[in-house]
Design a protein around this motif. Structure first.
Motif, mmCIF file in Angstrom:
data_model
loop_
_atom_site.group_PDB
_atom_site.id
_atom_site.type_symbol
_atom_site.label_atom_id
_atom_site.label_comp_id
_atom_site.label_asym_id
_atom_site.label_seq_id
_atom_site.Cartn_x
_atom_site.Cartn_y
_atom_site.Cartn_z
ATOM 1 N N GLU A 297 8.698 4.561 1.781
ATOM 2 C CA GLU A 297 7.819 4.880 2.904
ATOM 3 C C GLU A 297 7.733 3.710 3.878
ATOM 4 O O GLU A 297 7.747 3.908 5.106
ATOM 5 C CB GLU A 297 6.422 5.227 2.391
ATOM 6 C CG GLU A 297 6.323 6.546 1.661
ATOM 7 C CD GLU A 297 4.932 6.752 1.072
ATOM 8 O OE1 GLU A 297 4.217 7.637 1.570
ATOM 9 O OE2 GLU A 297 4.565 6.014 0.125
ATOM 10 N N ALA A 298 7.655 2.497 3.361
ATOM 11 C CA ALA A 298 7.528 1.323 4.217
ATOM 12 C C ALA A 298 8.788 1.090 5.039
ATOM 13 O O ALA A 298 8.722 0.783 6.234
ATOM 14 C CB ALA A 298 7.199 0.093 3.379
ATOM 15 N N VAL B 123 5.896 0.792 -5.698
ATOM 16 C CA VAL B 123 4.809 0.707 -4.722
ATOM 17 C C VAL B 123 4.501 -0.755 -4.420
ATOM 18 O O VAL B 123 4.265 -1.555 -5.336
ATOM 19 C CB VAL B 123 3.547 1.429 -5.246
ATOM 20 C CG1 VAL B 123 2.389 1.269 -4.254
ATOM 21 C CG2 VAL B 123 3.848 2.907 -5.480
ATOM 22 N N ALA C 121 9.068 3.765 7.793
ATOM 23 C CA ALA C 121 8.187 3.477 8.923
ATOM 24 C C ALA C 121 8.726 2.319 9.752
ATOM 25 O O ALA C 121 8.667 2.353 10.991
ATOM 26 C CB ALA C 121 6.784 3.154 8.407
ATOM 27 N N LEU D 106 11.423 5.251 -4.158
ATOM 28 C CA LEU D 106 10.348 6.235 -4.044
ATOM 29 C C LEU D 106 9.261 6.006 -5.080
ATOM 30 O O LEU D 106 8.117 6.446 -4.900
ATOM 31 C CB LEU D 106 10.919 7.643 -4.201
ATOM 32 C CG LEU D 106 11.865 8.112 -3.098
ATOM 33 C CD1 LEU D 106 12.617 9.358 -3.535
ATOM 34 C CD2 LEU D 106 11.112 8.366 -1.808
ATOM 35 N N ASP D 107 9.612 5.314 -6.161
ATOM 36 C CA ASP D 107 8.690 5.134 -7.281
ATOM 37 C C ASP D 107 8.160 3.717 -7.406
ATOM 38 O O ASP D 107 7.434 3.416 -8.357
ATOM 39 C CB ASP D 107 9.402 5.510 -8.590
ATOM 40 C CG ASP D 107 9.929 6.931 -8.568
ATOM 41 O OD1 ASP D 107 9.212 7.816 -8.067
ATOM 42 O OD2 ASP D 107 11.057 7.156 -9.038
ATOM 43 N N CYS E 270 5.669 -5.430 -6.406
ATOM 44 C CA CYS E 270 5.459 -3.990 -6.566
ATOM 45 C C CYS E 270 4.825 -3.705 -7.920
ATOM 46 O O CYS E 270 5.175 -4.324 -8.919
ATOM 47 C CB CYS E 270 6.787 -3.230 -6.492
ATOM 48 S SG CYS E 270 7.600 -3.204 -4.901
ATOM 49 N N THR F 155 2.590 -3.967 -3.611
ATOM 50 C CA THR F 155 1.249 -4.521 -3.777
ATOM 51 C C THR F 155 1.071 -5.820 -3.003
ATOM 52 O O THR F 155 -0.051 -6.285 -2.823
ATOM 53 C CB THR F 155 0.949 -4.787 -5.260
ATOM 54 O OG1 THR F 155 1.989 -5.602 -5.813
ATOM 55 C CG2 THR F 155 0.873 -3.466 -6.024
ATOM 56 N N GLY G 252 0.766 -1.236 0.000
ATOM 57 C CA GLY G 252 0.000 0.000 0.000
ATOM 58 C C GLY G 252 0.796 1.283 0.000
ATOM 59 O O GLY G 252 0.209 2.363 -0.141
ATOM 60 N N THR G 253 2.107 1.204 0.189
ATOM 61 C CA THR G 253 2.948 2.398 0.139
ATOM 62 C C THR G 253 4.177 2.119 -0.718
ATOM 63 O O THR G 253 4.421 0.983 -1.135
ATOM 64 C CB THR G 253 3.426 2.822 1.546
ATOM 65 O OG1 THR G 253 4.334 1.830 2.056
ATOM 66 C CG2 THR G 253 2.262 2.974 2.505
ATOM 67 N N SER G 254 4.956 3.164 -0.954
ATOM 68 C CA SER G 254 6.213 2.950 -1.667
ATOM 69 C C SER G 254 7.168 2.163 -0.784
ATOM 70 O O SER G 254 7.033 2.129 0.452
ATOM 71 C CB SER G 254 6.845 4.289 -2.047
ATOM 72 O OG SER G 254 7.365 4.942 -0.897
#
Length: 294
Positions: A41-42, A135, A45, A132-133, A64, A137, A36-38
């Motif tokens: 980002e994952a 994502v 976090a 960053l690009d 992804c 899935t 759900g995120t790049s």
């Protein structure tokens, strides 16, 4: 030995320090990056939730879409010694096989540098992930070692004209929390033999044995069995690396995956003394668990 090795013509003056090292405590980590995120980002976090600053992660499985990556390429700008291909965007994304990510920060925010393998368009590919690009899935399993008091910091590098990770110890005191291992964060500069530089860092810092994790580039890879990747621009991921004691001190053994400018993947054990860094090599060395007192 380094003076006899192949050399790329980088644009700037050579830095005095050729092997950058920071000693640090490490904690072992494992878990999953949720969909759900790049990827960036994952991972950011994942580190933030555990109070971690920098380290290395092994990424396994998952998918992804979109997925973006680049290959190494020859430079055409008259400045850099090597460069990247145009961005590759497989239709339908990619399924990750395995990646090694060095984690730190750039411009004050979390950043990572990842080389790995994945399946796209029905073919196994390798390259430099654009986190960053890309994502997620499907969840990706991660494991590795990280520090609360050191990281890799991306800054402009005058020698190569790239923005590159260097290890950095943090001055702020960290809360007292359990640690698992001791280790080294390393950055090797151009022309240094990879195995030889790792061994030199181990001698300097009193490391007799360690796991080696990392990624980087080598100017024309030479394997122990005599095979050669005759390409000055490569992307490397260490698949298995160890430091062990030899008759003259620490010895680094490195089994790697390599991708060249045509996207061909090569695997093998590096021949010591014949594999000079192309642009950079970033490493995390993890010492064994301390022996229990008798």
């Amino acid at each position: 030995m380094a003076g006899a090795l192949r050399r790329l013509a980088h644009p700037g003056p050579e830095a005095v320090t050729r092997i950058e090292a920071v000693e640090t405590d490490l904690v072992a980590v494992e878990g999953h990056l949720p969909a759900g995120t790049s990827v960036m980002e994952a991972v950011a976090a994942f580190f933030s939730e555990r109070g971690l600053a920098g380290g290395v992660l092994r990424l396994s499985g998952g998918a992804c879409d979109p997925y973006r990556y680049v290959l190494p390429a020859l430079s055409t700008d008259g400045e850099h010694a090597a460069w990247y291909s145009a961005t590759i965007a497989p239709a339908g994304g990619a399924r990750l096989i395995e990646g090694t990510a060095i984690v730190g920060r750039r411009d004050g925010v979390p950043f990572l540098h990842c080389h790995g393998t994945w399946e796209a368009d029905g073919t196994v590919r390798m390259g430099h992930m654009l986190p960053l690009d890309s994502v997620l899935t499907e969840p990706v399993a991660v494991s590795g070692h990280a520090s609360r008091t050191a990281l890799f910091d991306a800054t402009p590098d005058a020698e190569t004209a790239f923005t590159l990770f260097s290890p950095l110890g943090l001055t702020a005191a960290a809360p007292s929390r359990p640690v698992d291992r001791r280790g080294l964060f390393l950055r090797l500069r151009p022309h240094e033999d990879v195995a030889g530089a790792i061994a030199a860092a181990c001698r300097r810092h009193g490391v007799g044995a360690a796991e080696i994790h990392g990624i980087g580039s080598i100017n024309e890879v030479v394997f122990e069995d005599g095979r050669r990747v005759s390409c000055l621009a490569t992307e490397i991921a260490i698949e298995h690396g160890v430091v062990a004691s030899g008759p003259d001190g620490p010895v680094a053994t490195l089994d790697v995956a390599v991708v060249d400018i045509d996207g061909a993947i090569h695997r093998g054990r590096l021949r010591p003394g014949d594999n000079p860094v192309g642009v950079t090599f970033e490493l995390v060395l993890v010492e064994p668990f301390p022996e229990e007192p008798a």
